[in-house]
Design a protein around this motif. Structure first.
Motif, PDB file in Angstrom:
ATOM      1  N   GLY A  46       0.802  -1.223   0.000  1.00 52.68           N
ATOM      2  CA  GLY A  46       0.000   0.000   0.000  1.00 52.68           C
ATOM      3  C   GLY A  46       0.833   1.270   0.000  1.00 52.68           C
ATOM      4  N   VAL A  47       1.987   1.218  -0.657  1.00 44.54           N
ATOM      5  CA  VAL A  47       2.858   2.393  -0.704  1.00 44.54           C
ATOM      6  C   VAL A  47       3.290   2.651  -2.144  1.00 44.54           C
ATOM      7  N   ASN A  48       3.917   3.794  -2.347  1.00 40.62           N
ATOM      8  CA  ASN A  48       4.399   4.169  -3.675  1.00 40.62           C
ATOM      9  C   ASN A  48       5.582   3.290  -4.066  1.00 40.62           C
ATOM     10  N   VAL A  49       5.574   2.818  -5.303  1.00 43.49           N
ATOM     11  CA  VAL A  49       6.631   1.915  -5.762  1.00 43.49           C
ATOM     12  C   VAL A  49       8.013   2.561  -5.696  1.00 43.49           C
ATOM     13  N   ALA A  50       8.093   3.892  -5.797  1.00 48.24           N
ATOM     14  CA  ALA A  50       9.389   4.574  -5.746  1.00 48.24           C
ATOM     15  C   ALA A  50      10.085   4.382  -4.406  1.00 48.24           C
ATOM     16  N   LEU A  51       9.322   4.051  -3.357  1.00 49.73           N
ATOM     17  CA  LEU A  51       9.924   3.887  -2.036  1.00 49.73           C
ATOM     18  C   LEU A  51      10.797   2.634  -1.945  1.00 49.73           C
ATOM     19  N   ILE A  52      10.596   1.683  -2.855  1.00 49.81           N
ATOM     20  CA  ILE A  52      11.464   0.501  -2.859  1.00 49.81           C
ATOM     21  C   ILE A  52      12.896   0.915  -3.175  1.00 49.81           C
ATOM     22  N   SER A  53      13.063   1.795  -4.147  1.00 48.90           N
ATOM     23  CA  SER A  53      14.401   2.288  -4.479  1.00 48.90           C
ATOM     24  C   SER A  53      14.987   3.087  -3.323  1.00 48.90           C
ATOM     25  N   ARG A  54      14.138   3.841  -2.625  1.00 49.64           N
ATOM     26  CA  ARG A  54      14.629   4.658  -1.518  1.00 49.64           C
ATOM     27  C   ARG A  54      15.172   3.793  -0.376  1.00 49.64           C
ATOM     28  N   TYR A  55      14.442   2.746  -0.026  1.00 45.22           N
ATOM     29  CA  TYR A  55      14.798   1.954   1.157  1.00 45.22           C
ATOM     30  C   TYR A  55      15.670   0.731   0.851  1.00 45.22           C
ATOM     31  N   PHE A  56      15.582   0.215  -0.379  1.00 41.96           N
ATOM     32  CA  PHE A  56      16.294  -1.038  -0.678  1.00 41.96           C
ATOM     33  C   PHE A  56      17.160  -0.966  -1.934  1.00 41.96           C
ATOM     34  N   ALA A  57      17.149   0.154  -2.613  1.00 39.38           N
ATOM     35  CA  ALA A  57      17.953   0.391  -3.822  1.00 39.38           C
ATOM     36  C   ALA A  57      17.388  -0.295  -5.058  1.00 39.38           C
ATOM     37  N   SER A  58      16.929  -1.557  -4.935  1.00 36.28           N
ATOM     38  CA  SER A  58      16.483  -2.296  -6.111  1.00 36.28           C
ATOM     39  C   SER A  58      15.677  -3.511  -5.671  1.00 36.28           C
ATOM     40  N   LYS A  59      15.128  -4.211  -6.639  1.00 36.79           N
ATOM     41  CA  LYS A  59      14.427  -5.471  -6.367  1.00 36.79           C
ATOM     42  C   LYS A  59      15.390  -6.480  -5.750  1.00 36.79           C
ATOM     43  N   GLU A  60      16.607  -6.543  -6.281  1.00 34.75           N
ATOM     44  CA  GLU A  60      17.603  -7.469  -5.735  1.00 34.75           C
ATOM     45  C   GLU A  60      17.924  -7.121  -4.290  1.00 34.75           C
ATOM     46  N   GLY A  61      18.059  -5.815  -4.005  1.00 33.30           N
ATOM     47  CA  GLY A  61      18.333  -5.392  -2.639  1.00 33.30           C
ATOM     48  C   GLY A  61      17.208  -5.766  -1.693  1.00 33.30           C
ATOM     49  N   LEU A  62      15.981  -5.664  -2.169  1.00 31.72           N
ATOM     50  CA  LEU A  62      14.827  -6.048  -1.357  1.00 31.72           C
ATOM     51  C   LEU A  62      14.803  -7.552  -1.129  1.00 31.72           C
ATOM     52  N   PHE A  63      15.167  -8.331  -2.158  1.00 30.29           N
ATOM     53  CA  PHE A  63      15.218  -9.785  -2.005  1.00 30.29           C
ATOM     54  C   PHE A  63      16.259 -10.178  -0.954  1.00 30.29           C
ATOM     55  N   GLU A  64      17.433  -9.548  -1.011  1.00 30.01           N
ATOM     56  CA  GLU A  64      18.465  -9.865  -0.031  1.00 30.01           C
ATOM     57  C   GLU A  64      18.022  -9.468   1.373  1.00 30.01           C
ATOM     58  N   ALA A  65      17.315  -8.346   1.495  1.00 30.02           N
ATOM     59  CA  ALA A  65      16.810  -7.932   2.804  1.00 30.02           C
ATOM     60  C   ALA A  65      15.777  -8.930   3.317  1.00 30.02           C
ATOM     61  N   ALA A  66      14.946  -9.449   2.406  1.00 30.13           N
ATOM     62  CA  ALA A  66      13.948 -10.447   2.789  1.00 30.13           C
ATOM     63  C   ALA A  66      14.618 -11.738   3.246  1.00 30.13           C
ATOM     64  N   LEU A  67      15.663 -12.158   2.536  1.00 35.73           N
ATOM     65  CA  LEU A  67      16.431 -13.339   2.952  1.00 35.73           C
ATOM     66  C   LEU A  67      17.037 -13.132   4.336  1.00 35.73           C
ATOM     67  N   THR A  68      17.647 -11.972   4.536  1.00 32.90           N
ATOM     68  CA  THR A  68      18.294 -11.691   5.812  1.00 32.90           C
ATOM     69  C   THR A  68      17.287 -11.735   6.956  1.00 32.90           C
ATOM     70  N   ALA A  69      16.099 -11.157   6.747  1.00 32.91           N
ATOM     71  CA  ALA A  69      15.068 -11.163   7.785  1.00 32.91           C
ATOM     72  C   ALA A  69      14.626 -12.588   8.097  1.00 32.91           C
ATOM     73  N   SER A  70      14.471 -13.401   7.060  1.00 29.92           N
ATOM     74  CA  SER A  70      14.068 -14.789   7.271  1.00 29.92           C
ATOM     75  C   SER A  70      15.162 -15.572   7.984  1.00 29.92           C
ATOM     76  N   PHE A  71      16.423 -15.336   7.613  1.00 28.90           N
ATOM     77  CA  PHE A  71      17.532 -16.023   8.256  1.00 28.90           C
ATOM     78  C   PHE A  71      17.578 -15.683   9.749  1.00 28.90           C
ATOM     79  N   THR A  72      17.401 -14.390  10.054  1.00 29.16           N
ATOM     80  CA  THR A  72      17.437 -13.947  11.445  1.00 29.16           C
ATOM     81  C   THR A  72      16.346 -14.628  12.258  1.00 29.16           C
ATOM     82  N   GLU A  73      15.166 -14.710  11.676  1.00 29.39           N
ATOM     83  CA  GLU A  73      14.024 -15.325  12.348  1.00 29.39           C
ATOM     84  C   GLU A  73      14.256 -16.811  12.607  1.00 29.39           C
ATOM     85  N   LEU A  74      14.710 -17.524  11.590  1.00 32.48           N
ATOM     86  CA  LEU A  74      14.927 -18.956  11.738  1.00 32.48           C
ATOM     87  C   LEU A  74      16.159 -19.258  12.594  1.00 32.48           C
TER      88      LEU A  74
END
Length: 199
Positions: A46-74
């Motif tokens: 529910g946010v503007n797509v431009a914010l992905i670049s602001r917070y994660f730089a790219s789709k790849e950066g967001l994927f790596e952040a998602a992996l890191t969050a999952s790794f931390t949790e597990l």
């Protein structure tokens, strides 16, 4: 004269970033990297797509952040587990938290190849680390045969997670409590020390 206009609401950067991260984890886990677009994720959050670049730089950066969050949790779930509680811990990770971005999504996400070598190396390192923690938690003696057995326990957990995602019944709707007993049978069989003279 005092204006009665409502002042603009300040953006909560941390909350926006977390919304994007949670949406990304769900999308990447269920649809995979290639089939997920940044617009899908932004719309889900529910946010503007431009914010992905602001917070994660790219789709790849967001994927790596998602992996890191999952790794931390597990990693937290796998740490210092009482050997007797390993089946319950695995069952809770498989079932997840109310179908949201919980452990079940984390397990699915670590199987998703990004097409990026660095991200996939992170994923494989985590799988190895998690198997080593399972081996230690099961009080195995060390060495490659023990790690192999722990990896087979991990493969069982991942396989159950994947089959649940395909809505195979009764597996898809079983509770963590009902899943624990058969998982205990598997874990016990794989981590039991053989008696001398037996294969």
């Amino acid at each position: 004269m005092t204006s009665s206009a409502t002042p603009p609401r300040r953006r909560d950067a941390a909350r926006t970033r977390q919304l994007l991260l949670d949406a990304a984890r769900r999308r990447f886990a269920t649809a995979g990297y290639a089939e997920t677009t940044v617009r899908h994720i932004a719309d889900d959050a529910g946010v503007n797509v431009a914010l992905i670049s602001r917070y994660f730089a790219s789709k790849e950066g967001l994927f790596e952040a998602a992996l890191t969050a999952s790794f931390t949790e597990l990693r937290a779930a796998a740490g210092d587990v009482d050997p007797a509680a390993i089946p319950e811990t695995i069952a809770e990770q498989i079932i997840g938290q109310s179908g949201d971005a919980g452990p079940s999504h984390a397990l699915l996400l670590i199987l998703r190849s990004s097409g990026d070598e660095k991200a996939d190396q992170i994923r494989l390192r985590f799988l190895q680390m998690f198997a080593e923690k399972l081996a230690k938690g099961a009080q195995l003696q060390g060495g490659s045969p023990d790690i192999l057995r722990a990896q087979i326990v991990l493969a069982t957990a991942i396989g159950v997670t994947l089959l649940r995602a395909t809505h195979l019944e009764p597996l898809a709707s079983t509770s963590a409590a009902d899943l624990t007993a058969p998982l205990r049978d598997v874990v016990t069989a794989l981590t039991r020390h053989p008696t001398p003279g037996t294969p």
